[in-house]
Scaffold this motif. Structure first.
Motif, PDB file in Angstrom:
ATOM      1  N   SER A  81     -24.540  41.620 -93.869  1.00  0.00           N
ATOM      2  CA  SER A  81     -25.245  40.358 -93.614  1.00  0.00           C
ATOM      3  C   SER A  81     -26.426  40.189 -94.556  1.00  0.00           C
ATOM      4  O   SER A  81     -27.205  39.256 -94.443  1.00  0.00           O
ATOM      5  CB  SER A  81     -25.740  40.326 -92.163  1.00  0.00           C
ATOM      6  N   ASP A  82     -26.569  41.111 -95.457  1.00  0.00           N
ATOM      7  CA  ASP A  82     -27.645  41.072 -96.474  1.00  0.00           C
ATOM      8  C   ASP A  82     -29.028  40.780 -95.896  1.00  0.00           C
ATOM      9  O   ASP A  82     -29.645  39.757 -96.240  1.00  0.00           O
ATOM     10  CB  ASP A  82     -27.325  40.007 -97.523  1.00  0.00           C
ATOM     11  N   PRO A  83     -29.588  41.627 -95.057  1.00  0.00           N
ATOM     12  CA  PRO A  83     -30.951  41.365 -94.575  1.00  0.00           C
ATOM     13  C   PRO A  83     -31.940  41.490 -95.721  1.00  0.00           C
ATOM     14  O   PRO A  83     -31.896  42.441 -96.496  1.00  0.00           O
ATOM     15  CB  PRO A  83     -31.166  42.463 -93.527  1.00  0.00           C
ATOM     16  N   GLY A  84     -32.815  40.512 -95.845  1.00  0.00           N
ATOM     17  CA  GLY A  84     -33.798  40.511 -96.925  1.00  0.00           C
ATOM     18  C   GLY A  84     -35.095  41.178 -96.493  1.00  0.00           C
ATOM     19  O   GLY A  84     -35.562  40.978 -95.378  1.00  0.00           O
ATOM     20  N   PHE A  85     -35.673  42.014 -97.378  1.00  0.00           N
ATOM     21  CA  PHE A  85     -37.000  42.570 -97.098  1.00  0.00           C
ATOM     22  C   PHE A  85     -37.743  42.715 -98.417  1.00  0.00           C
ATOM     23  O   PHE A  85     -37.154  42.815 -99.496  1.00  0.00           O
ATOM     24  CB  PHE A  85     -36.899  43.912 -96.357  1.00  0.00           C
ATOM     25  N   SER A  86     -39.054  42.705 -98.310  1.00  0.00           N
ATOM     26  CA  SER A  86     -39.921  42.828 -99.482  1.00  0.00           C
ATOM     27  C   SER A  86     -40.982  43.876 -99.196  1.00  0.00           C
ATOM     28  O   SER A  86     -41.322  44.132 -98.043  1.00  0.00           O
ATOM     29  CB  SER A  86     -40.605  41.491 -99.796  1.00  0.00           C
ATOM     30  N   VAL A 102     -42.935  39.401-109.303  1.00  0.00           N
ATOM     31  CA  VAL A 102     -41.944  39.625-108.250  1.00  0.00           C
ATOM     32  C   VAL A 102     -40.673  40.161-108.893  1.00  0.00           C
ATOM     33  O   VAL A 102     -40.123  39.541-109.804  1.00  0.00           O
ATOM     34  CB  VAL A 102     -41.632  38.324-107.479  1.00  0.00           C
ATOM     35  N   ARG A 103     -40.249  41.315-108.406  1.00  0.00           N
ATOM     36  CA  ARG A 103     -38.982  41.876-108.878  1.00  0.00           C
ATOM     37  C   ARG A 103     -37.951  41.667-107.776  1.00  0.00           C
ATOM     38  O   ARG A 103     -38.074  42.207-106.684  1.00  0.00           O
ATOM     39  CB  ARG A 103     -39.136  43.366-109.161  1.00  0.00           C
ATOM     40  N   ASP A 104     -36.930  40.835-108.068  1.00  0.00           N
ATOM     41  CA  ASP A 104     -35.872  40.647-107.081  1.00  0.00           C
ATOM     42  C   ASP A 104     -34.654  41.477-107.497  1.00  0.00           C
ATOM     43  O   ASP A 104     -34.757  42.324-108.396  1.00  0.00           O
ATOM     44  CB  ASP A 104     -35.542  39.169-106.886  1.00  0.00           C
ATOM     45  N   ALA A 105     -33.521  41.240-106.856  1.00  0.00           N
ATOM     46  CA  ALA A 105     -32.338  42.070-107.109  1.00  0.00           C
ATOM     47  C   ALA A 105     -31.786  41.895-108.513  1.00  0.00           C
ATOM     48  O   ALA A 105     -30.984  42.715-108.971  1.00  0.00           O
ATOM     49  CB  ALA A 105     -31.255  41.742-106.094  1.00  0.00           C
ATOM     50  N   LEU A 130     -33.229  41.326-102.397  1.00  0.00           N
ATOM     51  CA  LEU A 130     -32.267  40.272-102.734  1.00  0.00           C
ATOM     52  C   LEU A 130     -32.882  39.350-103.772  1.00  0.00           C
ATOM     53  O   LEU A 130     -34.035  39.495-104.153  1.00  0.00           O
ATOM     54  CB  LEU A 130     -31.911  39.471-101.481  1.00  0.00           C
ATOM     55  N   ARG A 131     -32.080  38.355-104.202  1.00  0.00           N
ATOM     56  CA  ARG A 131     -32.653  37.347-105.090  1.00  0.00           C
ATOM     57  C   ARG A 131     -33.686  36.525-104.338  1.00  0.00           C
ATOM     58  O   ARG A 131     -33.497  36.201-103.164  1.00  0.00           O
ATOM     59  CB  ARG A 131     -31.559  36.410-105.604  1.00  0.00           C
ATOM     60  N   VAL A 132     -34.777  36.219-105.014  1.00  0.00           N
ATOM     61  CA  VAL A 132     -35.806  35.388-104.389  1.00  0.00           C
ATOM     62  C   VAL A 132     -35.230  33.982-104.173  1.00  0.00           C
ATOM     63  O   VAL A 132     -34.497  33.446-105.016  1.00  0.00           O
ATOM     64  CB  VAL A 132     -37.075  35.351-105.272  1.00  0.00           C
ATOM     65  N   CYS A 133     -35.508  33.386-103.012  1.00  0.00           N
ATOM     66  CA  CYS A 133     -34.945  32.056-102.721  1.00  0.00           C
ATOM     67  C   CYS A 133     -35.714  30.971-103.481  1.00  0.00           C
ATOM     68  O   CYS A 133     -36.853  31.182-103.910  1.00  0.00           O
ATOM     69  CB  CYS A 133     -34.952  31.781-101.219  1.00  0.00           C
ATOM     70  N   GLY A 134     -35.087  29.821-103.622  1.00  0.00           N
ATOM     71  CA  GLY A 134     -35.689  28.730-104.396  1.00  0.00           C
ATOM     72  C   GLY A 134     -37.014  28.260-103.839  1.00  0.00           C
ATOM     73  O   GLY A 134     -37.952  27.965-104.591  1.00  0.00           O
ATOM     74  N   ASP A 135     -37.128  28.190-102.483  1.00  0.00           N
ATOM     75  CA  ASP A 135     -38.384  27.732-101.884  1.00  0.00           C
ATOM     76  C   ASP A 135     -39.510  28.719-102.165  1.00  0.00           C
ATOM     77  O   ASP A 135     -40.622  28.319-102.524  1.00  0.00           O
ATOM     78  CB  ASP A 135     -38.210  27.552-100.375  1.00  0.00           C
ATOM     79  N   CYS A 136     -39.236  30.017-101.992  1.00  0.00           N
ATOM     80  CA  CYS A 136     -40.266  31.027-102.250  1.00  0.00           C
ATOM     81  C   CYS A 136     -40.667  31.019-103.727  1.00  0.00           C
ATOM     82  O   CYS A 136     -41.843  31.160-104.067  1.00  0.00           O
ATOM     83  CB  CYS A 136     -39.774  32.412-101.843  1.00  0.00           C
ATOM     84  N   HIS A 137     -39.681  30.869-104.613  1.00  0.00           N
ATOM     85  CA  HIS A 137     -39.967  30.836-106.044  1.00  0.00           C
ATOM     86  C   HIS A 137     -40.931  29.692-106.363  1.00  0.00           C
ATOM     87  O   HIS A 137     -41.914  29.865-107.101  1.00  0.00           O
ATOM     88  CB  HIS A 137     -38.660  30.662-106.827  1.00  0.00           C
TER      89      HIS A 137
END
Length: 908
Positions: A772-777, A888-891, A865-872
Motif C-alpha cells: 500500500s506504499d505508506p509514505g513517511f519522511s 528534499v530527497r524523495d524516492a 516515496l515521490r514527493v506529491c505535487g501539492d507538497c512540492h
C-alpha cells in the motif's frame, strides 16, 4: 674459479656446524636445528661420528625425541657418547604413561651388552629415568651396578646432581639451592656438573647472594673458568629470550657490559634474536657495531643472525648491503634474505635472490622453495614462476616435503588454480593440517564454499583435530553460504575446544552470524569478546550496515573510539556508508573530521565513500569539492559523482563529467550508465538517453539490465511518451519490475490518461498485491533521526509541530499558495481534503526542522516515496517565505528549494 665469497657446503668447517647446533640448543630452536641437519647432509659431514652425536644431543635438547631416535638408529658406528646422547634424550623427554622411560631402560640394557664399562655420564640420565619411573627398585639396581664397576663414590654425587637438576627443570629454584647447601654439608664434594646445573638453571632475580656463594665455591675449587662464566650468563639471556622477557634480557646484557664479563658469539646471537623479536632496529645497529668491533661478523652464523635481525626489523636495504658484504654465505644466508624479502613484500627482490642462488654453487632446499613460493601469488608473472619452481622441486626430489607441497598447494590456491592444488593435495600421504587449511582457504578464495565446508566435514569425520585457522575458514565458508545451522555447530565446536577465546576464531564466528542476518546472536558473541581488535570492531560495524542496522553501526563506532582501538580505511568507509544510508550528514561530517585527523584522507576508497555520502545526504557542493581534490580517481569515484549529480538534477554537469571520464581513458561500467541515463531522465533529454542506451551495448559491450531499462522508461514517461515507454517495456528480455510500472502509472496520472492508468495499476497490483506504499519522511537534527507519517501525532512534541504547520500554511497561503486537493484521499469531504494535505509527512518534518534549527541553516528532509505535487508546490513557497534552503530527497531524486524555485524545474 669459484668465488671465495661464497661458502660451499662441502668446504664448510666442522666448527661452523657445532656453532649452529649450539645456537639451536641455546634457543631451543628445533627448526634451526633441522635446517642445520639438512645442510650437514648436503655438505657430506653427516658421516662424522662426533657431529652425529651432537645432532642427537640437539634433537633431544630441542624436544624431538623421534628425530633423535631415528638418527641414532641409522648411525652405523656408535660409541659410548652416542649411547649417552640417546639416553639423555629419553631422560629429557619423559612421559605420562612411562613408555619413553621403559624404552630408555631397554636401551641401557642393550648398551650394557655392547660395552664392558660405562661412565658416570651414562649413569646420570639412567638415574633420571629411575626418578621418572618412580620405581625404587630400579634405583637400587643401578646403584648396585655402579658399585660393581667402581663408581660408588661417583654414584652418590650423580644422585645428588640428578636431584638438583630435576628441581631446576621443575622450576623449584629454592629447593635446588637448599639441596646444593645440603650436598655441600654431606661430606661429598659437588663437582662441575653440580655447579653448572645451579648456575645455569636458577634465574638471577631474588637469588643473587646465594648464586654468588655458589660461584665463590666454584672459583675456590677451580671448577669454572672464564668461558663457563660466559656460558652461565648466556643461559640466563637465553632463558629470558625463550620466556619473551626481552626487557630483562636487555638489562642482563647491560649488566654483562658493566661488569666487564667477556661475551662470545653465542651472546651476540642471543641478543640479535632479542632485537629481531622486538623489531628494534636501533638496538640491532648497536649490537652490529659490537659484532664488527669483535670481528664476529666474519662468523657466518653471526652474520646470518644480523641478516635476520635487519629483515625482521623491516630494513630490507640494510639487509641487502650486509648480504653483499658477507665474505661467507651458506644456504641459511640465502634462505634468510629470500624469506625476508618475500615476507616483507619485496617479491621481485626475493625472486631475484632466488635466481642468483641457482647460479651459485649451492642448491636450494625445501625451506628456500617454500619461502620463494610465498611471493609468487602476488607477482605479475607468478603462475609461470610457480610452474618452474614446481618442476625444480620434482627434479630435486623434494616435492613430497611437507613444506614444499603445502606451499605449492597454498600458492596454487591463491592464484585460483584449484585443479593443480587438488592434484597435489590428492597425492599427499597421511594427514598434514597445513595442507588441509591451504585447500580450505583456496576454495573460499575461489568462492567454492561448499567444497571448503565439505573438507572440514571430512576432517572432522576422520577424527583429525583442526586448529584455529581451520575453524575460522569453516566459519567463513558457512557465512558465505548463509548456512546458519552449520555455523551454529561450528560455534559449538569452538566452545568445546576452548577456541571461543581465540580472537581470530571468534571474529570468524561473529562474521558468520552477521552474514546469516542473525543480529541477536552476533551481538551476544561480540559482547563476550574481552578486548576486540580492529578486525572484530570492523566486522561488527560492517555487519550492522549490511543488515540495515546503521544506527547501531554508528553506536558501535563510538564505543570503538572510546576503547582506544585505531580505525583503518575500511572501517571509515563502512561508517561513511552507514551515514549515507541514514542520510545523517552531521554524523558523516564528524567521521570525515576523524578521517583527516587519523591521516586516512588520501585513501581513494575512503574518499569515494565520502563523495557518495555527501551526495546522498543532499550536499552535492561538498561532494564535488572532494571529488576534484582526489589525486587518483577510480571508476567507483567517477560513478559516485556522476550518479550524485544526476540525483540532484545537475544533468548537464553529469554528462560533461562522463565525457571527461572517457577522455581520461577510464572505461565506463554498468553503474556509470545508470548515472548517465538517470541524468537524461531527470532533465527530459530523450535523444541523449537513447544514444547512451545503445552506446553501452554497441561501444562497451554492456548488456542493459533492469535498472537501465527503468531509466529509459522513466525518461519517456516523464516526457509524456507513454506508448514509447510501453514498447520499451515489451522489448525487455525479462519481466518488468514494480518500480517500472509505478513510473508508468505516475506518467498516466500526470497526462490524465485514466484508462491507461487503470490497466497499469492492475498490473502493479498483480505484482505487489499487499503493497500500500505508506509514505513517511524523516529529518536528522543533532544526530537524532525524527520520523513522521501523514497525520501522525506520536512525536513527543506533536502539539508544537502541528501548531507550527498551521502557522506555516497560513503564511504561504498569504503568499499565494493554493492547496491541490487532487493529492488528497478521495473518500473524504472536500473541506477535509485540504486539512489532510497540511499534515503530509514531509510538511511535518519541515515544520519540526524550522522549529529546532537556526533560521539560516539549510533543512534536509528524506521521503521514501515521490514527493506529491501539492507538497512540492507548498515547499517552494516555504523556501521563499522563511528564506530557507530546503533539500528534499524523495524516492527518485533530490529537490533543492531556494527562493520559491526548485532545482528540478517542476520536472520530476
Amino acid at each position: 674459479m669459484r668465488s671465495a665469497s661464497i661458502l660451499s657446503p662441502s668446504t664448510a668447517s666442522l666448527s661452523q656446524w657445532f656453532s649452529l647446533l649450539r645456537h639451536a640448543i641455546a634457543t631451543s630452536d628445533l627448526l634451526l636445528g633441522k635446517r642445520g641437519h639438512a645442510l650437514i647432509i648436503t655438505s657430506g659431514h653427516h658421516r662424522d661420528p662426533f657431529l652425529a652425536n651432537n645432532l642427537i644431543t640437539m634433537y633431544g635438547k630441542c624436544g624431538s625425541l623421534s628425530c633423535a631416535r631415528h638418527l641414532f638408529d641409522v648411525t652405523p658406528h656408535r660409541d659410548l657418547v652416542t649411547w649417552n646422547a640417546i639416553l639423555s634424550a629419553y631422560a629429557q623427554a619423559g612421559d605420562a604413561d612411562n613408555a619413553n622411560t621403559q624404552e630408555g631402560f631397554r636401551l641401557f640394557r642393550v648398551l650394557r651388552e655392547s660395552f664392558v664399562l660405562t661412565t658416570r655420564h651414562t649413569l646420570a640420565p639412567v638415574f633420571k629415568l629411575c626418578l621418572l619411573s618412580g620405581c625404587e627398585w630400579a634405583s637400587q639396581v643401578i646403584h648396585g651396578y655402579a658399585v660393581k664397576i667402581g663408581l660408588e663414590w661417583d654414584v652418590d654425587v650423580v644422585l645428588w646432581n640428578v636431584m638438583i637438576k630435576a628441581y631446576v627443570e621443575m622450576g623449584l629454584q629454592d629447593e635446588a639451592l637448599i639441596l646444593f647447601s645440603a650436598f655441600h654439608r654431606s661430606g661429598l664434594c659437588p663437582d662441575d656438573v653440580t655447579v653448572r646445573s645451579v648456575l645455569m638453571g636458577v634465574s638471577r632475580t631474588g637469588f643473587e647472594l646465594l648464586l654468588k656463594q655458589v660461584r665463590a665455591y666454584a672459583s675456590k675449587l677451580f671448577l669454572l673458568d672464564h668461558d663457563w662464566e660466559v656460558v652461565v650468563w648466556n643461559k640466563t639471556l637465553s632463558d629470558y629470550l625463550q620466556a619473551g622477557e626481552t626487557r630483562e634480557a636487555i638489562e642482563c646484557f647491560m649488566d654483562m657490559i658493566k661488569l666487564r664479563v667477556p661475551y662470545d658469539n653465542m651472546t651476540l646471537l642471543i641478543m640479535l634474536s632479542v632485537a629481531a623479536n622486538e623489531k628494534n632496529i636501533n638496538m640491532g645497529k648497536q649490537i652490529h657495531n659490537v659484532v664488527v668491533k669483535s670481528e664476529s661478523d666474519q662468523v657466518v652464523s653471526v652474520a646470518n643472525s644480523l641478516l635476520n635481525m635487519y629483515m625482521k626489523a623491516g630494513s630490507v636495504d640494510y639487509a641487502k648491503i650486509l648480504f653483499s658484504q658477507m665474505k661467507e654465505k651458506d644456504l641459511i644466508s640465502w634462505n634468510t634474505i629470500i624469506s625476508g624479502c618475500a615476507l616483507g613484500g619485496s617479491v621481485e627482490l626475493s625472486i631475484s635472490f632466488f635466481v642468483n642462488l641457482l647460479r651459485s654453487c649451492l642448491s636450494p632446499d625445501q625451506f628456500t622453495i617454500a619461502s620463494v613460493l610465498r611471493g609468487c601469488s602476488s607477482f605479475k608473472e607468478g603462475f609461470y614462476l610457480i610452474r618452474q619452481i614446481h618442476t625444480f622441486a620434482i627434479k630435486a626430489g623434494i616435492i613430497y616435503d611437507p613444506f614444499v607441497s603445502t606451499s605449492l598447494i597454498d600458492v596454487y590456491s591463491k592464484s585460483g588454480k584449484m585443479e593443480e592444488a587438488e592434484l597435489l593435495f590428492s597425492t599427499h600421504d597421511g594427514f598434514d593440517l597445513a595442507s588441509w587449511n591451504a585447500m580450505m582457504h583456496g576454495y573460499i578464495t575461489s568462492k567454492c564454499y561448499h567444497k571448503a565446508l565439505e573438507l572440514f566435514i571430512q576432517m572432522h569425520g576422520r577424527g583429525e583435530q583442526g586448529n584455529q585457522i581451520t575453524l575460522a575458514n569453516a566459519a567463513k565458508a558457512a557465512g558465505c553460504l548463509v548456512g546458519l545451522e552449520q555455523g551454529k555447530q561450528l560455534h559449538a565446536i569452538a566452545i568445546k575446544r576452548i577456541f571461543n577465546i581465540d580472537l581470530f576464531v571468534i571474529s570468524g564466528i561473529l562474521d558468520m552470524y552477521l552474514k546469516c542476518g542473525e543480529m541477536e546472536s552476533a551481538c551476544k558473541v561480540f559482547s563476550k569478546i574481552p578486548s576486540p581488535d580492529d578486525v572484530a570492531w570492523t566486522t561488527m560495524i560492517s555487519g550492522c550496515v549490511d543488515n540495515g542496522y546503521e544506527e547501531h553501526a554508528l553506536f558501535t563506532y563510538h564505543h570503538m573510539r572510546l576503547s582506544g582501538v585505531q580505525l583503518d580505511e575500511y572501517t571509515f568507509a563502512t561508517l561513511v556508508k552507514a551515514s549515507s544510508l541514514l542520510t545523517a550528514l552531521e554524523q558523516g561530517r564528524q567521521i570525515h573530521a576523524n578521517v583527516i585527523k587519523l591521516n586516512c584522507a588520501l585513501d581513494p576508497f575512503v574518499m569515494t565513500s565520502l563523495v557518495d555520502m555527501y551526495a546522498k545526504c543532499g550536499n552535492i557542493e561538498d561532494a564535488y569539492r572532494l571529488f576534484k581534490k582526489m589525486n587518483t580517481k577510480s571508476i567507483a569515484s567517477w560513478n559516485a559523482m556522476i550518479v550524485g549529480l544526476a540525483q540532484h538534477g545537475n544533468a548537464q554537469e553529469a554528462l560533461n563529467l562522463f565525457k571527461d571520464m572517457k577522455s581520461q581513458g577510464e572505461i565506463p561500467d554498468r553503474v556509470t550508465f545508470i548515472g548517465v541515463l538517470s541524468a537524461c531522465s531527470h532533465s527530459g533529454l530523450i535523444s541523449e538517453a537513447y544514444e547512451n542506451f545503445y552506446s553501452m551495448q554497441r561501444d562497451h559491450k554492456i548488456e542493459p539490465e533492469i535498472e537501465h531499462y527503468s531509466c529509459l522508461v522513466d525518461a519517456l514517461s516523464r516526457a509524456g511518451r507513454i506508448q514509447e515507454a510501453e514498447k520499451v517495456i515489451s522489448s525487455m528480455p525479462f519481466e518488468a519490475s514494480a518500480s517500472i510500472y509505478r513510473t508508468l502509472l505516475n506518467a498516466c496520472r500526470v497526462q490524465g490518461d485514466k484508462e491507461k492508468g487503470k490497466n497499469v495499476a492492475e498490473r502493479l497490483l498483480t505484482l505487489e498485491p499487499s503493497d500500500s506504499d505508506p509514505g513517511f519522511s524523516w529529518v536528522d537534527i543533532k544526530n537524532k533521526v525524527h520520523m513522521f507519517v501523514a497525520g501522525d501525532r506520536s512525536h513527543e512534541e506533536a502539539d508544537l509541530i502541528y501548531n507550527k504547520v498551521d502557522y506555516i500554511m497560513k503564511r504561504i497561503k498569504e503568499e499565494g499558495y493554493v492547496p491541490d486537493t487532487d493529492f488528497a484521499l478521495v473518500d473524504i469531504e472536500e473541506e477535509e481534503k485540504e486539512s489532510a494535505l497540511y499534515y503530509h509527512s514531509e510538511k511535518l518534518a519541515i515544520a519540526y526542522g524550522i522549529l529546532r534549527t537556526p533560521p539560516s541553516a539549510p533543512l534536509r528532509v528524506i521521503k521514501n516515496l515521490r514527493v506529491c505535487g501539492d507538497c512540492h508546490n507548498a515547499i517552494k513557497y516555504m523556501s521563499k517565505v522563511f528564506q530557507r534552503e530546503i533539500v528534499v530527497r524523495d524516492a527518485n531524486r533530490f529537490h533543492h528549494f531556494r527562493n520559491g524555485i526548485c532545482s528540478c524545474s517542476d520536472y520530476w
